[in-house]
Design a protein around this motif. Sequence first.
Motif, PDB file in Angstrom:
ATOM      1  N   LEU A  73       0.839  -1.196   0.000  1.00  0.00           N
ATOM      2  CA  LEU A  73       0.000   0.000   0.000  1.00  0.00           C
ATOM      3  C   LEU A  73       0.874   1.246   0.000  1.00  0.00           C
ATOM      4  O   LEU A  73       1.878   1.321   0.713  1.00  0.00           O
ATOM      5  N   PRO A  74       0.528   2.249  -0.788  1.00  0.00           N
ATOM      6  CA  PRO A  74       1.302   3.495  -0.789  1.00  0.00           C
ATOM      7  C   PRO A  74       1.154   4.212   0.544  1.00  0.00           C
ATOM      8  O   PRO A  74       0.147   4.072   1.237  1.00  0.00           O
ATOM      9  N   THR A  75       2.206   4.958   0.907  1.00  0.00           N
ATOM     10  CA  THR A  75       2.155   5.674   2.175  1.00  0.00           C
ATOM     11  C   THR A  75       1.045   6.723   2.173  1.00  0.00           C
ATOM     12  O   THR A  75       0.426   6.990   3.200  1.00  0.00           O
ATOM     13  N   ASN A  76       0.771   7.297   1.005  1.00  0.00           N
ATOM     14  CA  ASN A  76      -0.310   8.264   0.872  1.00  0.00           C
ATOM     15  C   ASN A  76      -1.585   7.519   0.476  1.00  0.00           C
ATOM     16  O   ASN A  76      -1.733   7.073  -0.656  1.00  0.00           O
ATOM     17  N   LEU A  77      -2.509   7.348   1.408  1.00  0.00           N
ATOM     18  CA  LEU A  77      -3.705   6.555   1.153  1.00  0.00           C
ATOM     19  C   LEU A  77      -4.607   7.164   0.096  1.00  0.00           C
ATOM     20  O   LEU A  77      -5.446   6.475  -0.479  1.00  0.00           O
ATOM     21  N   THR A  78      -4.449   8.443  -0.191  1.00  0.00           N
ATOM     22  CA  THR A  78      -5.276   9.061  -1.243  1.00  0.00           C
ATOM     23  C   THR A  78      -4.954   8.455  -2.607  1.00  0.00           C
ATOM     24  O   THR A  78      -5.768   8.526  -3.534  1.00  0.00           O
ATOM     25  N   ALA A  79      -3.779   7.828  -2.719  1.00  0.00           N
ATOM     26  CA  ALA A  79      -3.407   7.207  -3.988  1.00  0.00           C
ATOM     27  C   ALA A  79      -4.252   5.977  -4.288  1.00  0.00           C
ATOM     28  O   ALA A  79      -4.250   5.482  -5.418  1.00  0.00           O
ATOM     29  N   MET A  80      -4.952   5.457  -3.266  1.00  0.00           N
ATOM     30  CA  MET A  80      -5.790   4.279  -3.466  1.00  0.00           C
ATOM     31  C   MET A  80      -7.246   4.653  -3.682  1.00  0.00           C
ATOM     32  O   MET A  80      -8.093   3.775  -3.834  1.00  0.00           O
ATOM     33  N   ARG A  81      -7.561   5.950  -3.673  1.00  0.00           N
ATOM     34  CA  ARG A  81      -8.936   6.380  -3.877  1.00  0.00           C
ATOM     35  C   ARG A  81      -9.266   6.388  -5.360  1.00  0.00           C
ATOM     36  O   ARG A  81      -8.377   6.436  -6.205  1.00  0.00           O
ATOM     37  N   ASP A  82     -10.545   6.374  -5.677  1.00  0.00           N
ATOM     38  CA  ASP A  82     -10.992   6.227  -7.057  1.00  0.00           C
ATOM     39  C   ASP A  82     -10.429   7.271  -8.015  1.00  0.00           C
ATOM     40  O   ASP A  82     -10.017   6.925  -9.128  1.00  0.00           O
ATOM     41  N   PRO A  83     -10.390   8.574  -7.653  1.00  0.00           N
ATOM     42  CA  PRO A  83      -9.808   9.548  -8.596  1.00  0.00           C
ATOM     43  C   PRO A  83      -8.353   9.217  -8.940  1.00  0.00           C
ATOM     44  O   PRO A  83      -7.936   9.356 -10.097  1.00  0.00           O
ATOM     45  N   ALA A  84      -7.582   8.779  -7.935  1.00  0.00           N
ATOM     46  CA  ALA A  84      -6.184   8.432  -8.185  1.00  0.00           C
ATOM     47  C   ALA A  84      -6.088   7.173  -9.039  1.00  0.00           C
ATOM     48  O   ALA A  84      -5.202   7.057  -9.897  1.00  0.00           O
ATOM     49  N   ILE A  85      -7.000   6.211  -8.830  1.00  0.00           N
ATOM     50  CA  ILE A  85      -7.002   4.987  -9.622  1.00  0.00           C
ATOM     51  C   ILE A  85      -7.293   5.305 -11.086  1.00  0.00           C
ATOM     52  O   ILE A  85      -6.645   4.770 -11.996  1.00  0.00           O
ATOM     53  N   VAL A  86      -8.256   6.199 -11.316  1.00  0.00           N
ATOM     54  CA  VAL A  86      -8.572   6.609 -12.690  1.00  0.00           C
ATOM     55  C   VAL A  86      -7.348   7.229 -13.350  1.00  0.00           C
ATOM     56  O   VAL A  86      -7.021   6.930 -14.513  1.00  0.00           O
ATOM     57  N   ILE A  95     -10.589   5.714 -24.948  1.00  0.00           N
ATOM     58  CA  ILE A  95     -11.220   4.963 -23.863  1.00  0.00           C
ATOM     59  C   ILE A  95     -11.534   5.900 -22.700  1.00  0.00           C
ATOM     60  O   ILE A  95     -10.675   6.659 -22.246  1.00  0.00           O
ATOM     61  N   THR A  96     -12.771   5.842 -22.242  1.00  0.00           N
ATOM     62  CA  THR A  96     -13.191   6.607 -21.065  1.00  0.00           C
ATOM     63  C   THR A  96     -13.123   5.704 -19.842  1.00  0.00           C
ATOM     64  O   THR A  96     -13.559   4.546 -19.887  1.00  0.00           O
ATOM     65  N   VAL A  97     -12.575   6.223 -18.741  1.00  0.00           N
ATOM     66  CA  VAL A  97     -12.370   5.422 -17.530  1.00  0.00           C
ATOM     67  C   VAL A  97     -13.143   6.031 -16.369  1.00  0.00           C
ATOM     68  O   VAL A  97     -13.083   7.240 -16.138  1.00  0.00           O
ATOM     69  N   GLU A  98     -13.872   5.180 -15.674  1.00  0.00           N
ATOM     70  CA  GLU A  98     -14.530   5.581 -14.433  1.00  0.00           C
ATOM     71  C   GLU A  98     -14.203   4.558 -13.360  1.00  0.00           C
ATOM     72  O   GLU A  98     -13.912   3.392 -13.677  1.00  0.00           O
ATOM     73  N   SER A  99     -14.257   4.967 -12.111  1.00  0.00           N
ATOM     74  CA  SER A  99     -13.963   4.044 -11.013  1.00  0.00           C
ATOM     75  C   SER A  99     -14.891   4.329  -9.846  1.00  0.00           C
ATOM     76  O   SER A  99     -15.149   5.489  -9.513  1.00  0.00           O
ATOM     77  N   GLN A 100     -15.388   3.239  -9.250  1.00  0.00           N
ATOM     78  CA  GLN A 100     -16.255   3.359  -8.070  1.00  0.00           C
ATOM     79  C   GLN A 100     -15.952   2.195  -7.147  1.00  0.00           C
ATOM     80  O   GLN A 100     -16.027   1.034  -7.553  1.00  0.00           O
ATOM     81  N   ASN A 101     -15.572   2.512  -5.937  1.00  0.00           N
ATOM     82  CA  ASN A 101     -15.212   1.485  -4.956  1.00  0.00           C
ATOM     83  C   ASN A 101     -14.132   0.550  -5.502  1.00  0.00           C
ATOM     84  O   ASN A 101     -14.193  -0.676  -5.332  1.00  0.00           O
TER      85      ASN A 101
END
Length: 336
Positions: A152-165, A183-189
Motif C-alpha cells: 500500500l502506498p504511504t499516501n492513502l489518497t493514492a488508493m482512492r478512485d480519482p487516483a485509480i482513474v 477509452i473513457t475510464v470511471e472508477s467506483q469502490n
Amino acid sequence: MKADIKGRLSSDVYIDDTLLDVVVKDGKVTLHGTVGSAAEKSRAFYDAWVSGVTAVDNSGLEVKWWMRDELRREVKYVDKSDEEIRKAVEDTFLYDPRVASINIHIEVKDGVVTLSGMVDDLHAKRVAEQDAKNTIGVRVVKNFLKVRPGKLPTNLTAMRDPAIVENVHDVLSRNPITDRLDITVESQNKKVYLYGGVNTFYEKRLAEDVVSRVPGVIDVVNKIEVNYRWPWKSDEEIKHDIESQWYWDVFVNSDDISVKVHNGVATIYGIVDNQKESLAVVKDAFEGGAKIVRSFLEFHGDEKDKQKHTKDKTPYYYPEYFYDFYSSPYYIIPRV
C-alpha cells in the motif's frame, strides 16, 4: 498431374503419404488409402487440388487410429482423481511466474476446483483461474480469490478512485496499442469501468488486461464496444481454416466433429466430451473466419454437462465472437 499431387502430399508435414494412393482420370482425382485423422483426410483433399484438377474424391480414405502421430494422445480427456487434479493445479501455479509467489488455497471436489486466498492484483486472480481451467480433469473453477494490494502506498489518497482513474489513464497511455484508443475510464469502490469504441476484439481484451494490472483495481467492467467488420473469406477457406484450428487445439478431438460453411455461417455437428470442449470448438470456428456459428454438438462424456445440454435439434446460435474465451462472457442465443 498425378506426380504434382504426390509431390504435394509427400511434402505436407501434416500428412503421412505412406499408405495413400492417387488415381487421376479426365481431371478427376480419387484418393484411396489410410490416414490417421479426419484433419489429415481433409488436408489430403485440399493438397490434391493442383492445376488441371476438376474434382477430388477423398471418400476412399479411411481414418485409422493406428496411423496417428505417436506423440498425439488418443484421448484428450482422461479421468483424474480429485487429489491428482489438485496436485496438477498446484504444480501449474508453481511454474507460472505470474502467480508462483502467491499462496493460493486449492480445493477439488468432483472435478470442481475452488480457489481461495489473497492476490496482489486482479491480473493474478484471472491468471490463476485460467491456469486452473487449462488443467486436465477440471470441470469448473470457482474463483474466490480476493484482490488485496501487497504494498500500500504511504499516501492513502493514492488508493482512492480519482487516483485509480489517473493511474489507469497513465498505464493505458504507456502501452503502444492502447495509447491510440479513445477509452473513457470511471472508477467506483475500486471497480474500474471502461467505455469507448475500438476496431478489434483484441484491442478490447488488451485494454482490460492492461487495466487489471493497476494496483488497487479489484475488478474491471469492460463496456468497450467493438466496431467489428467481418473480413470476407470464401466458404472453402473458412472450412479449411476451422478444421486446421481444431486439429491444433489441445481441447478439441477433431475426429468426432465436422463443419459445413455457407455464406460465412459455420454449422457444426458431432460429439464432444464436455462444455469446455464445446466452447473451444466454437471459439476455433470464429478463429477460422466464421461470421456466425450454429452448433448442433452433443455431449457424451460428462453426465453433468449432458444433463444441462438440450437434447432436441435446436442449434445454439453464436452471433458474436468470444472476446475472451476463458474469463469473460461470451454470447449465446438459443434459436428455435
